[in-house]
Design a protein around this motif. Structure first.
Motif, PDB file in Angstrom:
ATOM      1  N   UNK A   1       0.842  -1.183   0.000  1.00 53.94           N
ATOM      2  CA  UNK A   1       0.000   0.000   0.000  1.00 53.94           C
ATOM      3  C   UNK A   1       0.882   1.240   0.000  1.00 53.94           C
ATOM      4  N   UNK A   2       0.453   2.245  -0.726  1.00 57.61           N
ATOM      5  CA  UNK A   2       1.183   3.505  -0.803  1.00 57.61           C
ATOM      6  C   UNK A   2       0.364   4.588  -0.117  1.00 57.61           C
ATOM      7  N   UNK A   3       1.018   5.667   0.310  1.00 59.89           N
ATOM      8  CA  UNK A   3       0.266   6.758   0.951  1.00 59.89           C
ATOM      9  C   UNK A   3      -0.862   7.260   0.052  1.00 59.89           C
ATOM     10  N   UNK A   4      -2.028   7.407   0.660  1.00 61.64           N
ATOM     11  CA  UNK A   4      -3.219   7.836  -0.074  1.00 61.64           C
ATOM     12  C   UNK A   4      -4.172   6.706  -0.386  1.00 61.64           C
ATOM     13  N   UNK A   5      -3.719   5.436  -0.341  1.00 61.87           N
ATOM     14  CA  UNK A   5      -4.605   4.303  -0.590  1.00 61.87           C
ATOM     15  C   UNK A   5      -5.590   4.142   0.558  1.00 61.87           C
ATOM     16  N   UNK A   6      -6.796   3.737   0.231  1.00 61.25           N
ATOM     17  CA  UNK A   6      -7.795   3.443   1.258  1.00 61.25           C
ATOM     18  C   UNK A   6      -7.772   1.945   1.540  1.00 61.25           C
ATOM     19  N   UNK A   7      -7.797   1.600   2.831  1.00 61.95           N
ATOM     20  CA  UNK A   7      -7.696   0.208   3.252  1.00 61.95           C
ATOM     21  C   UNK A   7      -8.730  -0.089   4.321  1.00 61.95           C
ATOM     22  N   UNK A   8      -9.014  -1.385   4.495  1.00 58.27           N
ATOM     23  CA  UNK A   8      -9.842  -1.865   5.593  1.00 58.27           C
ATOM     24  C   UNK A   8      -8.941  -2.561   6.594  1.00 58.27           C
ATOM     25  N   UNK A   9      -9.251  -2.433   7.885  1.00 63.01           N
ATOM     26  CA  UNK A   9      -8.445  -2.991   8.962  1.00 63.01           C
ATOM     27  C   UNK A   9      -9.209  -4.132   9.613  1.00 63.01           C
ATOM     28  N   UNK A  10      -8.556  -5.297   9.772  1.00 62.51           N
ATOM     29  CA  UNK A  10      -9.178  -6.450  10.414  1.00 62.51           C
ATOM     30  C   UNK A  10      -9.188  -6.233  11.918  1.00 62.51           C
ATOM     31  N   UNK A  11     -10.375  -6.310  12.525  1.00 61.93           N
ATOM     32  CA  UNK A  11     -10.534  -6.120  13.963  1.00 61.93           C
ATOM     33  C   UNK A  11     -10.491  -7.489  14.626  1.00 61.93           C
ATOM     34  N   UNK A  12      -9.372  -7.797  15.286  1.00 59.79           N
ATOM     35  CA  UNK A  12      -9.177  -9.138  15.833  1.00 59.79           C
ATOM     36  C   UNK A  12      -9.533  -9.237  17.310  1.00 59.79           C
ATOM     37  N   UNK A  13     -10.139  -8.224  17.884  1.00 62.14           N
ATOM     38  CA  UNK A  13     -10.477  -8.264  19.305  1.00 62.14           C
ATOM     39  C   UNK A  13     -11.541  -9.324  19.564  1.00 62.14           C
ATOM     40  N   UNK A  14     -11.373 -10.049  20.665  1.00 62.10           N
ATOM     41  CA  UNK A  14     -12.328 -11.086  21.028  1.00 62.10           C
ATOM     42  C   UNK A  14     -13.546 -10.438  21.671  1.00 62.10           C
ATOM     43  N   UNK A  15     -14.706 -10.710  21.112  1.00 59.52           N
ATOM     44  CA  UNK A  15     -15.958 -10.220  21.685  1.00 59.52           C
ATOM     45  C   UNK A  15     -16.837 -11.430  21.945  1.00 59.52           C
TER      46      UNK A  15
END
Length: 112
Positions: free
Chosen positions: A36-50
């Motif tokens: 990924x380069x600066x300016x790209x839009x990304x999604x972040x995986x939320x690994x917190x246990x719920x």
């Protein structure tokens, strides 16, 4: 007799080593690197246990904007409130905006 068993064991070890090398080579061909380069839009995986999170709820949060990429696999992301935080690149995937069709007809249902 013991020497024959040692020969069989050595042959089995050698064939196992060859198989593992071929399997690794095949596996490595299917791995795609994410960059990924600066300016790209990304999604972040939320690994917190719920304990009671919804089954059908997505664990991907975002979109976030890549602010800076470091020399290793870490990226600095820019949140919507303007703060930045650092995450591992393995927890990211590209975000593709959905193109909405503007000719969509809205139907309102009225109770009888």
């Amino acid at each position: 007799m013991l020497t024959e068993l040692d020969e069989w064991r050595n042959e089995a070890y050698e064939s196992s080593r060859i198989y593992k090398e071929r399997a690794k080579k095949f596996h490595d061909l299917s791995i795609r690197t994410k960059e990924f380069k600066p300016g790209h839009e990304v999604l972040l995986y939320d690994s917190k246990l719920r304990l009671f999170s919804g089954k059908l709820q997505s664990r991907w949060r975002g979109p976030y904007v890549v602010h800076k990429s470091n020399w290793n696999v870490t990226y600095e992301l820019l949140a919507s409130n303007g703060s930045t935080f650092t995450v591992n690149g393995h927890r990211l995937k590209p975000y593709f905006k959905a193109e909405l069709d503007h000719d969509v007809e809205v139907v309102n249902f009225i109770d009888p």
